[in-house]
Design a protein around this motif. Structure first.
Motif, short mmCIF file in Angstrom:
data_model
loop_
_atom_site.label_atom_id
_atom_site.label_comp_id
_atom_site.label_asym_id
_atom_site.label_seq_id
_atom_site.Cartn_x
_atom_site.Cartn_y
_atom_site.Cartn_z
N HIS A 1 74.61 -26.53 60.06
CA HIS A 1 76.02 -26.92 60.12
C HIS A 1 76.18 -28.03 61.16
O HIS A 1 75.58 -27.99 62.23
CB HIS A 1 76.90 -25.73 60.49
CG HIS A 1 76.86 -24.62 59.48
ND1 HIS A 1 77.55 -24.66 58.29
CD2 HIS A 1 76.18 -23.45 59.48
CE1 HIS A 1 77.31 -23.56 57.60
NE2 HIS A 1 76.48 -22.79 58.30
N ALA A 2 76.99 -29.02 60.83
CA ALA A 2 77.20 -30.15 61.73
C ALA A 2 77.81 -29.67 63.04
O ALA A 2 78.79 -28.92 63.05
CB ALA A 2 78.09 -31.19 61.08
N GLN A 3 77.22 -30.08 64.16
CA GLN A 3 77.70 -29.72 65.49
C GLN A 3 78.26 -30.99 66.13
O GLN A 3 77.53 -31.81 66.69
CB GLN A 3 76.55 -29.16 66.33
CG GLN A 3 76.94 -28.74 67.73
CD GLN A 3 75.75 -28.29 68.55
OE1 GLN A 3 74.62 -28.26 68.06
NE2 GLN A 3 75.97 -27.97 69.81
N LEU A 4 79.57 -31.16 66.06
CA LEU A 4 80.18 -32.42 66.49
C LEU A 4 80.35 -32.49 68.00
O LEU A 4 80.35 -33.57 68.58
CB LEU A 4 81.53 -32.61 65.79
CG LEU A 4 81.48 -32.63 64.25
CD1 LEU A 4 82.85 -32.94 63.69
CD2 LEU A 4 80.45 -33.63 63.76
N ASP A 5 80.52 -31.34 68.64
CA ASP A 5 80.69 -31.31 70.10
C ASP A 5 79.33 -31.00 70.72
O ASP A 5 79.00 -29.85 70.99
CB ASP A 5 81.73 -30.27 70.49
CG ASP A 5 82.11 -30.36 71.96
OD1 ASP A 5 81.62 -31.29 72.64
OD2 ASP A 5 82.88 -29.51 72.42
N PHE A 6 78.53 -32.03 70.96
CA PHE A 6 77.14 -31.86 71.39
C PHE A 6 77.05 -31.95 72.91
O PHE A 6 77.44 -32.95 73.51
CB PHE A 6 76.28 -32.95 70.73
CG PHE A 6 74.81 -32.83 71.02
CD1 PHE A 6 74.14 -31.63 70.82
CD2 PHE A 6 74.09 -33.92 71.49
CE1 PHE A 6 72.78 -31.52 71.08
CE2 PHE A 6 72.73 -33.82 71.75
CZ PHE A 6 72.08 -32.62 71.54
N THR A 7 76.55 -30.87 73.55
CA THR A 7 76.46 -30.79 75.00
C THR A 7 75.07 -30.33 75.41
O THR A 7 74.51 -29.41 74.81
CB THR A 7 77.50 -29.81 75.58
OG1 THR A 7 78.81 -30.24 75.18
CG2 THR A 7 77.44 -29.79 77.10
N THR A 8 74.49 -30.96 76.44
CA THR A 8 73.17 -30.56 76.96
C THR A 8 73.26 -30.43 78.48
O THR A 8 74.25 -30.79 79.11
CB THR A 8 72.09 -31.60 76.61
OG1 THR A 8 72.43 -32.86 77.19
CG2 THR A 8 71.95 -31.76 75.10
N HIS A 9 72.17 -29.90 79.05
CA HIS A 9 72.05 -29.76 80.50
C HIS A 9 70.77 -30.46 80.97
O HIS A 9 69.77 -30.46 80.26
CB HIS A 9 72.02 -28.28 80.91
CG HIS A 9 73.31 -27.56 80.64
ND1 HIS A 9 73.67 -27.14 79.37
CD2 HIS A 9 74.32 -27.20 81.47
CE1 HIS A 9 74.86 -26.54 79.44
NE2 HIS A 9 75.26 -26.56 80.69
N CYS A 10 70.83 -31.01 82.16
CA CYS A 10 69.68 -31.75 82.69
C CYS A 10 69.66 -31.59 84.21
O CYS A 10 70.71 -31.53 84.85
CB CYS A 10 69.78 -33.23 82.31
SG CYS A 10 68.41 -34.27 82.84
N ASN A 11 68.44 -31.50 84.78
CA ASN A 11 68.32 -31.43 86.23
C ASN A 11 67.59 -32.66 86.76
O ASN A 11 67.35 -33.63 86.03
CB ASN A 11 67.60 -30.14 86.65
CG ASN A 11 66.24 -30.00 85.96
OD1 ASN A 11 65.61 -30.98 85.58
ND2 ASN A 11 65.78 -28.76 85.82
N THR A 12 67.18 -32.62 88.02
CA THR A 12 66.57 -33.80 88.64
C THR A 12 65.29 -34.22 87.92
O THR A 12 65.08 -35.40 87.65
CB THR A 12 66.26 -33.51 90.12
OG1 THR A 12 67.47 -33.12 90.78
CG2 THR A 12 65.69 -34.75 90.81
N SER A 13 64.43 -33.25 87.60
CA SER A 13 63.17 -33.59 86.94
C SER A 13 63.41 -34.16 85.55
O SER A 13 62.71 -35.08 85.11
CB SER A 13 62.27 -32.35 86.85
OG SER A 13 62.89 -31.32 86.10
#
Length: 367
Positions: free
Chosen positions: A49-61
């Motif tokens: 299913h299309a996921q229009l609100d795309f969010t990720t997490h990222c740290n220093t590395s």
């Protein structure tokens, strides 16, 4: 003018090309992608299913991550989905990669900041209305994707968009089975009476997609990694007649006119409207552009462009330098900061997308 004055003027004029070359960076080195013969794959199930609100997490590395040539070569392999549901995998080699590790800007230290998601303070978006704007460049290069996203015209038959608009990382979305691209038709052209045109929304002319290409780096990878490969190219069944925007390797934000980026998209909270925004680049990593341009779901896949110096034309030109992806929570020094994020077009991604467009690696050199 005295002889001495004339010789001084001549000397200054001779120095002008050198002066301009010092003011503007040289063209980026673009490696060559050498594709192998495609390998047939099983037909897609179109189960996502299309996921229009795309969010990720990222740290220093994650922010400072660098990858080896072998890893990038594997991720630059790509799938091709055809209109009948069949698909292939094409692996690639990279040649002439002397500047493989030096093509990206050095990531800048993230400044402490706490902000809201998607809309930052006062809403800085503008609705694009009226024939004179909707059909004028650069707004005319924005198109709708039938899965609910936006795309940008980058050739007479090709549309660049976000990979998550057609594939969730494991399978193609259900809407990709009969994927279409929508071209806005202003009210005065679609037959609406003149005295109603100010309130009438544009109609959409839909065109079927012949094939879709998605980089292997997006498929089955952790989202904080695959976001860097959140782009896809759609090939239309028939060529269009509208102006398109040329691609460029994304320069450092210091080399963009005004240090600004721009993009137009079909934000979900303004149905039927083309929405334009611009803002400065806040931060940049090797593969992502961090910014606070106001955006809502539906704007994913918008072509992010800036005014880039064209050495051949000797002027600033609007060129696509990235693809709007979504949002990323960036954890630096124990603090979470939120940004809207675009995938930057690196030299290798430029070479890949260019090959998708031209089908001939010899045509794919940076302007």
């Amino acid at each position: 003018m005295t002889p001495s004055g004339s010789s001084l003027l001549t000397h200054l004029l001779l120095q002008l090309p050198l002066t301009f070359s010092l003011l503007h960076p040289p063209p980026a080195h673009v490696p060559t992608l050498v594709p192998h013969a495609p390998t047939p794959l099983a037909r897609s199930r179109f189960s996502a299913h299309a996921q229009l609100d795309f969010t990720t997490h990222c740290n220093t590395s994650c922010f400072h991550r660098g990858e080896q040539e072998e890893q990038l070569t594997e991720k630059l392999a790509f799938e091709t989905l055809y209109a009948d549901g069949s698909r292939t995998l094409t692996t690639v080699d990279v040649e002439d990669d002397a500047e493989f590790g030096g093509a990206h800007p050095s990531p800048r230290r993230v400044k402490p900041r706490r902000v809201r998601r998607q809309i930052y303070g006062a809403d800085g978006r503008f609705n694009i209305q009226g024939d004179n704007f909707l059909l004028d460049y650069p707004f005319s290069t924005a198109v709708r994707i039938s899965t609910g996203c936006t795309g940008v015209l980058v050739s007479q038959r090709h549309v660049l968009t976000a990979a998550h608009c057609v594939h969730d990382g494991k399978d193609y979305v259900n809407g990709a089975r009969r994927l279409r691209v929508g071209f806005l038709i202003p009210p005065s052209i679609n037959g609406t009476k003149t005295h109603f045109t100010s309130a009438k929304k544009p109609l959409v002319h839909w065109v079927r997609v012949r094939r879709t290409r998605v980089p292997k780096g997006w498929i089955q990878g952790p989202q904080e990694v695959s976001m860097e490969f959140d782009y896809a190219l759609l090939e239309l069944r028939w060529p269009h007649r509208r102006p398109f925007m040329r691609l460029s390797v994304a320069p450092s934000s210091d080399d963009l006119a005004g240090h600004r980026i721009h993009f137009s998209g079909f934000d979900s909270d303004r149905p039927g409207q083309l929405v334009y925004r611009f803002c400065p680049v806040e931060e940049e990593s090797n593969d992502l552009i961090y910014q606070h341009c106001d955006a809502r779901p539906g704007a994913s896949g918008s072509g992010v462009y800036g005014r880039v110096w064209d050495n051949n034309l000797e002027r600033w030109e609007r060129k696509v330098i990235g693809i709007f992806s979504g949002h990323q929570w960036l954890e630096i020094d124990g603090e979470n900061r939120d940004y809207n994020v675009a995938v930057r077009i690196t030299p290798l991604k430029f070479a890949q997308i260019c090959y998708w467009v031209h089908g001939n690696r010899l045509d794919c050199v940076q302007d």
